[in-house]
Write an enzyme that holds these catalytic residues in place. Structure first.
Site, PDB file in Angstrom:
ATOM      1  N   ASP A  14     -14.439  44.555 -34.041  1.00  3.68           N
ATOM      2  CA  ASP A  14     -13.644  43.401 -33.565  1.00  3.68           C
ATOM      3  C   ASP A  14     -12.329  43.345 -34.357  1.00  3.68           C
ATOM      4  OD1 ASP A  14     -15.083  42.895 -35.929  1.00  3.68           O
ATOM      5  OD2 ASP A  14     -15.197  40.742 -35.583  1.00  3.68           O
ATOM      6  N   HIS A 246     -15.292  44.210 -46.615  1.00  2.00           N
ATOM      7  CA  HIS A 246     -16.574  44.185 -45.896  1.00  2.00           C
ATOM      8  C   HIS A 246     -16.746  45.447 -45.038  1.00  2.00           C
ATOM      9  CE1 HIS A 246     -16.820  39.945 -46.958  1.00  2.00           C
ATOM     10  NE2 HIS A 246     -15.643  39.745 -46.384  1.00  2.00           N
TER      11      HIS A 246
END
Length: 322
Positions: A14, A246
């Site tokens: 995303d 992340h």
């Protein structure tokens, strides 16, 4: 070993600033061959995620890699309520106003692409999931053999025994579609989950960003530009001059699982109430007398430690030398 074929990976993404970094990192990692990107809502809506994925591949000169557009709604047909434009910028890539990409996504949906790639390369494809798990849950529903055909699913998600980052109980990817996450975690696939309890230890500092800026690598230059918004957000939200890596950390978990240590157990996801999106691992330390919602469910591996300095060094080395 030089004789090993690179591991085929598909990145479900995303994009997102740290997704951009993760995609470039995967393209710069000789251990893996990126055979496709599938897109999902999360940092941005799905349409923009697809546009950004196409743009990143065009920038990288890798238009040979297909992009399959994923779901626009959650598994239970809910619409995406929250996107992280305050973290990644309105365009998801640091408000740089990049020109629209020339390419288009393939006709196949993300779920169908995942099913077909796993079917044609049984056991050989690693799926790296960097957003909510809707596409993966849809692939599981589409093909009962998907969990057997897919090699491994490496997931960025959850906050194991720490606060979430959307609210105290939930991490953003799991919060994005808790029902899908519960389907995936209990599907019996070979799953490795890396939560923010681990990725929050992997920090790119302000001085690392300056190193990117002074490098000649084209990816390094690009990332230095888009990182501004991400640094501002972390400074405000976490009071730190650094950003959490992340997504790049999770790509490296697919490249080299030995950078992390794991425990194994059953993970269930809370799908309603104020703790919606909470991930609970049965760590096997107690044998419960009762039958629980965790009983007789397939186990997954959950990361508990990371060699953070090695991860950051790999990220920096690979992106600067580009």
């Amino acid at each position: 070993m030089a004789t090993d074929q690179p591991k085929k990976i598909i990145i479900d993404t995303d994009p997102g600033i740290d997704d951009a970094m993760a995609i470039f990192l995967a393209l710069r990692s000789p251990e893996v061959e990126v055979i496709g990107l599938t897109t999902i809502y999360g940092n941005v809506y799905t349409t923009l995620a697809t546009r950004n994925a196409l743009h990143l591949l065009e920038f990288a000169g890798r238009t040979d890699i297909p992009v399959a557009e994923g779901s626009h709604v959650t598994l239970t047909k809910g619409t995406k309520l929250r996107i992280a434009d305050f973290v990644h910028g309105a365009d998801g890539l640091g408000n740089q106003d990049f020109p629209p990409p020339e390419g288009k996504p393939i006709e196949e949906s993300a779920a169908a692409f995942l099913v077909n790639q796993a079917k044609s390369n049984p056991g050989k494809v690693t799926l790296v999931a960097l957003g909510p798990l809707t596409n993966i849950a849809l692939a599981i529903q589409l093909d009962p053999d998907f969990t057997k055909n897919i090699g491994q699913i490496v997931i960025l998600g959850g906050a194991f025994a720490v606060n979430g980052n959307v609210n105290p109980s939930a991490e953003a990817n799991i919060f994005g579609d808790p029902d899908a996450a519960d389907v995936v975690f209990t599907s019996g696939a070979d799953i490795l989950v890396v939560g923010i309890n681990v990725t929050h230890q992997v920090v790119l500092t302000g001085s690392d960003r300056e190193k990117l800026a002074s490098s000649n690598g084209k990816f390094a230059q690009y990332l230095h530009k888009i990182l501004g918004v991400y640094f501002s957000y972390h400074s405000e939200a976490y009071n730190t001059n650094g950003v959490y890596l992340h997504d790049p950390a999770v790509v490296l978990a697919a490249v080299d699982p030995s950078l992390f240590t794991y425990i194994e157990g059953v993970v269930r996801v809370q799908t309603s109430g104020i703790t919606r999106g909470l991930t609970i691992l049965d760590n096997k330390q107690k044998r419960f007398g009762e039958i629980t919602e965790w009983s007789n469910k397939p186990t997954v591996k959950v990361a508990v430690t990371v060699d953070a300095p090695r991860v950051v060094k790999l990220v920096m080395d690979r992106l600067m030398d580009s």
